[in-house]
Scaffold this motif. Sequence first.
Motif, mmCIF file in Angstrom:
data_model
loop_
_atom_site.group_PDB
_atom_site.id
_atom_site.type_symbol
_atom_site.label_atom_id
_atom_site.label_comp_id
_atom_site.label_asym_id
_atom_site.label_seq_id
_atom_site.Cartn_x
_atom_site.Cartn_y
_atom_site.Cartn_z
ATOM 1 N N LEU A 180 26.010 77.413 43.483
ATOM 2 C CA LEU A 180 27.224 76.618 43.328
ATOM 3 C C LEU A 180 27.307 75.515 44.372
ATOM 4 C CD1 LEU A 180 29.832 79.424 42.563
ATOM 5 C CD2 LEU A 180 28.918 77.738 40.965
ATOM 6 N N GLU A 181 26.946 75.820 45.614
ATOM 7 C CA GLU A 181 26.981 74.827 46.676
ATOM 8 C C GLU A 181 25.931 73.742 46.447
ATOM 9 O OE1 GLU A 181 26.637 76.959 50.319
ATOM 10 O OE2 GLU A 181 28.678 77.758 50.202
ATOM 11 N N ALA A 182 24.771 74.122 45.933
ATOM 12 C CA ALA A 182 23.727 73.137 45.646
ATOM 13 C C ALA A 182 24.183 72.196 44.539
ATOM 14 C CB ALA A 182 22.428 73.837 45.255
ATOM 15 N N ALA A 183 24.831 72.738 43.529
ATOM 16 C CA ALA A 183 25.329 71.900 42.438
ATOM 17 C C ALA A 183 26.437 70.977 42.935
ATOM 18 C CB ALA A 183 25.842 72.773 41.300
ATOM 19 N N ASN A 207 26.143 66.237 43.560
ATOM 20 C CA ASN A 207 26.990 65.138 43.112
ATOM 21 C C ASN A 207 27.217 64.105 44.207
ATOM 22 O OD1 ASN A 207 27.242 66.372 40.647
ATOM 23 N ND2 ASN A 207 29.119 67.430 41.177
ATOM 24 N N LYS A 208 27.030 64.471 45.459
ATOM 25 C CA LYS A 208 27.285 63.561 46.562
ATOM 26 C C LYS A 208 26.171 62.530 46.718
ATOM 27 C CE LYS A 208 30.032 66.797 49.214
ATOM 28 N NZ LYS A 208 30.142 67.572 50.433
ATOM 29 N N GLY A 209 25.007 62.796 46.187
ATOM 30 C CA GLY A 209 23.896 61.869 46.305
ATOM 31 C C GLY A 209 23.180 62.042 47.631
ATOM 32 N N SER A 210 22.281 61.149 47.884
ATOM 33 C CA SER A 210 21.511 61.272 49.120
ATOM 34 C C SER A 210 22.250 60.565 50.238
ATOM 35 C CB SER A 210 20.114 60.682 48.946
ATOM 36 O OG SER A 210 20.224 59.319 48.658
ATOM 37 N N GLN A 211 22.625 61.325 51.226
ATOM 38 C CA GLN A 211 23.273 60.783 52.407
ATOM 39 C C GLN A 211 22.490 61.283 53.600
ATOM 40 O OE1 GLN A 211 27.256 62.240 52.136
ATOM 41 N NE2 GLN A 211 27.895 60.608 50.768
ATOM 42 N N ASP A 212 21.895 60.361 54.325
ATOM 43 C CA ASP A 212 21.056 60.732 55.457
ATOM 44 C C ASP A 212 21.725 60.238 56.728
ATOM 45 O OD1 ASP A 212 19.064 61.552 57.079
ATOM 46 O OD2 ASP A 212 17.539 60.197 56.306
ATOM 47 N N PHE A 213 22.237 61.164 57.528
ATOM 48 C CA PHE A 213 22.950 60.806 58.738
ATOM 49 C C PHE A 213 22.177 61.217 59.984
ATOM 50 C CE2 PHE A 213 26.404 61.378 55.609
ATOM 51 C CZ PHE A 213 26.834 60.065 55.587
#
Length: 71
Positions: free
Chosen positions: A42-45, A49-55
Motif C-alpha cells: 500500500l505504501e509503495a502504491a 503517485n508522487k513521482g520521482s523526487q530526489d532530495f
Amino acid sequence: MTAEEIQALQQEAMDAWQSGNRLSKNLTIHRERYVARKRAELEAAENKNKGSQDFRKGGMVLSTVDNRKIK
C-alpha cells in the motif's frame, strides 16, 4: 495507517489463513507477516503517485566530458 485499515488487514490475514494461503504454521507470525507485506504494498502504491523526487545532498553533477583537457 488508521486503526480501521489495520483491522481490515488483520481480517484479510485471517481470511487468508482459513483459505489455506498461509505464510507460517503459527497464526500470530502469519498475521504479522501478512500485514507487513500488505502495508508495504500500500505504501509503495501511494509513493508511486508522487513521482520521482530526489532530495539527496549535492548540487549539479558535471559530465566527465567537460573535465577533459582540450588538446
